[in-house]
Motif scaffolding. Structure first.
Motif, PDB file in Angstrom:
ATOM      1  N   ARG A   1      31.055  43.032  37.699  1.00 10.41           N
ATOM      2  CA  ARG A   1      30.926  43.618  36.369  1.00 10.41           C
ATOM      3  C   ARG A   1      31.566  45.003  36.406  1.00 10.41           C
ATOM      4  O   ARG A   1      31.612  45.641  37.474  1.00 10.41           O
ATOM      5  CB  ARG A   1      29.490  43.663  35.885  1.00 10.41           C
ATOM      6  CG  ARG A   1      28.635  44.670  36.546  1.00 10.41           C
ATOM      7  CD  ARG A   1      27.292  44.802  35.808  1.00 10.41           C
ATOM      8  NE  ARG A   1      26.450  45.637  36.627  1.00 10.41           N
ATOM      9  CZ  ARG A   1      25.261  45.309  37.065  1.00 10.41           C
ATOM     10  NH1 ARG A   1      24.740  44.154  36.739  1.00 10.41           N
ATOM     11  NH2 ARG A   1      24.574  46.135  37.812  1.00 10.41           N
TER      12      ARG A   1
ATOM     13  N   CYS B   1      30.755  48.708  38.642  1.00  6.81           N
ATOM     14  CA  CYS B   1      29.860  48.381  39.758  1.00  6.81           C
ATOM     15  C   CYS B   1      30.531  48.760  41.083  1.00  6.81           C
ATOM     16  O   CYS B   1      31.495  48.120  41.493  1.00  6.81           O
ATOM     17  CB  CYS B   1      29.550  46.876  39.707  1.00  6.81           C
ATOM     18  SG  CYS B   1      28.702  46.236  41.165  1.00  6.81           S
TER      19      CYS B   1
ATOM     20  N   ASP C   1      34.356  38.473  35.774  1.00  5.45           N
ATOM     21  CA  ASP C   1      33.502  39.490  35.170  1.00  5.45           C
ATOM     22  C   ASP C   1      32.344  38.791  34.460  1.00  5.45           C
ATOM     23  O   ASP C   1      32.557  38.035  33.510  1.00  5.45           O
ATOM     24  CB  ASP C   1      34.344  40.308  34.193  1.00  5.45           C
ATOM     25  CG  ASP C   1      33.562  41.363  33.439  1.00  5.45           C
ATOM     26  OD1 ASP C   1      32.318  41.452  33.594  1.00  5.45           O
ATOM     27  OD2 ASP C   1      34.198  42.102  32.671  1.00  5.45           O
TER      28      ASP C   1
ATOM     29  N   THR D   1      30.219  39.967  32.486  1.00  2.00           N
ATOM     30  CA  THR D   1      29.953  40.446  31.121  1.00  2.00           C
ATOM     31  C   THR D   1      30.726  39.647  30.073  1.00  2.00           C
ATOM     32  O   THR D   1      30.478  39.806  28.881  1.00  2.00           O
ATOM     33  CB  THR D   1      30.261  41.943  30.966  1.00  2.00           C
ATOM     34  OG1 THR D   1      31.666  42.172  31.144  1.00  2.00           O
ATOM     35  CG2 THR D   1      29.453  42.775  31.952  1.00  2.00           C
TER      36      THR D   1
ATOM     37  N   LEU E   1      25.869  36.515  32.872  1.00  3.18           N
ATOM     38  CA  LEU E   1      25.223  37.827  32.743  1.00  3.18           C
ATOM     39  C   LEU E   1      23.710  37.693  32.848  1.00  3.18           C
ATOM     40  O   LEU E   1      23.059  38.467  33.554  1.00  3.18           O
ATOM     41  CB  LEU E   1      25.629  38.474  31.418  1.00  3.18           C
ATOM     42  CG  LEU E   1      25.110  39.881  31.171  1.00  3.18           C
ATOM     43  CD1 LEU E   1      25.593  40.848  32.249  1.00  3.18           C
ATOM     44  CD2 LEU E   1      25.538  40.367  29.793  1.00  3.18           C
TER      45      LEU E   1
ATOM     46  N   THR F   1      22.833  39.334  36.514  1.00  2.77           N
ATOM     47  CA  THR F   1      22.967  40.753  36.175  1.00  2.77           C
ATOM     48  C   THR F   1      22.456  41.696  37.264  1.00  2.77           C
ATOM     49  O   THR F   1      23.041  42.743  37.497  1.00  2.77           O
ATOM     50  CB  THR F   1      22.309  41.061  34.820  1.00  2.77           C
ATOM     51  OG1 THR F   1      22.726  42.354  34.406  1.00  2.77           O
ATOM     52  CG2 THR F   1      20.791  41.007  34.887  1.00  2.77           C
TER      53      THR F   1
END
Length: 83
Positions: A12, A15, A40, A42, A48, A52
């Motif tokens: 993400r 990070c 990714d 997101t 996500l 997450t």
């Protein structure tokens, strides 16, 4: 991820652990001639929701291998089929 990419790293933006994991995966995959990619989380609501708090998450041949950190020796062993 294409058929010749054996390693996937879920990341993400922003990070720092993801940046470190990508660096290790990039180096090990270059040494072993293994294809790899990133995704990714997101950009995908389900990823996500699920990952997450665990990114980066590393998969080898479709199976979850690690999260938070990538151990180069362990990744080499997985790519060699000896995990």
């Amino acid at each position: 991820m294409s058929a010749d990419e054996r390693v996937l790293v879920l990341t993400r933006p922003g990070c720092h652990l993801c940046e470190q994991a990508v660096e290790v995966v990039s180096r090990v995959c270059a040494e072993t001639g293994t294809g790899w990619s990133t995704q990714d989380i997101t950009t995908d609501a389900e990823l996500l929701r699920r990952y997450t708090d665990e990114v980066p998450v590393t998969f080898v041949d479709g199976a979850q291998h690690d999260f938070w950190a990538v151990d180069p020796a362990r990744l080499r062993a997985a790519l060699a089929g000896s995990t």
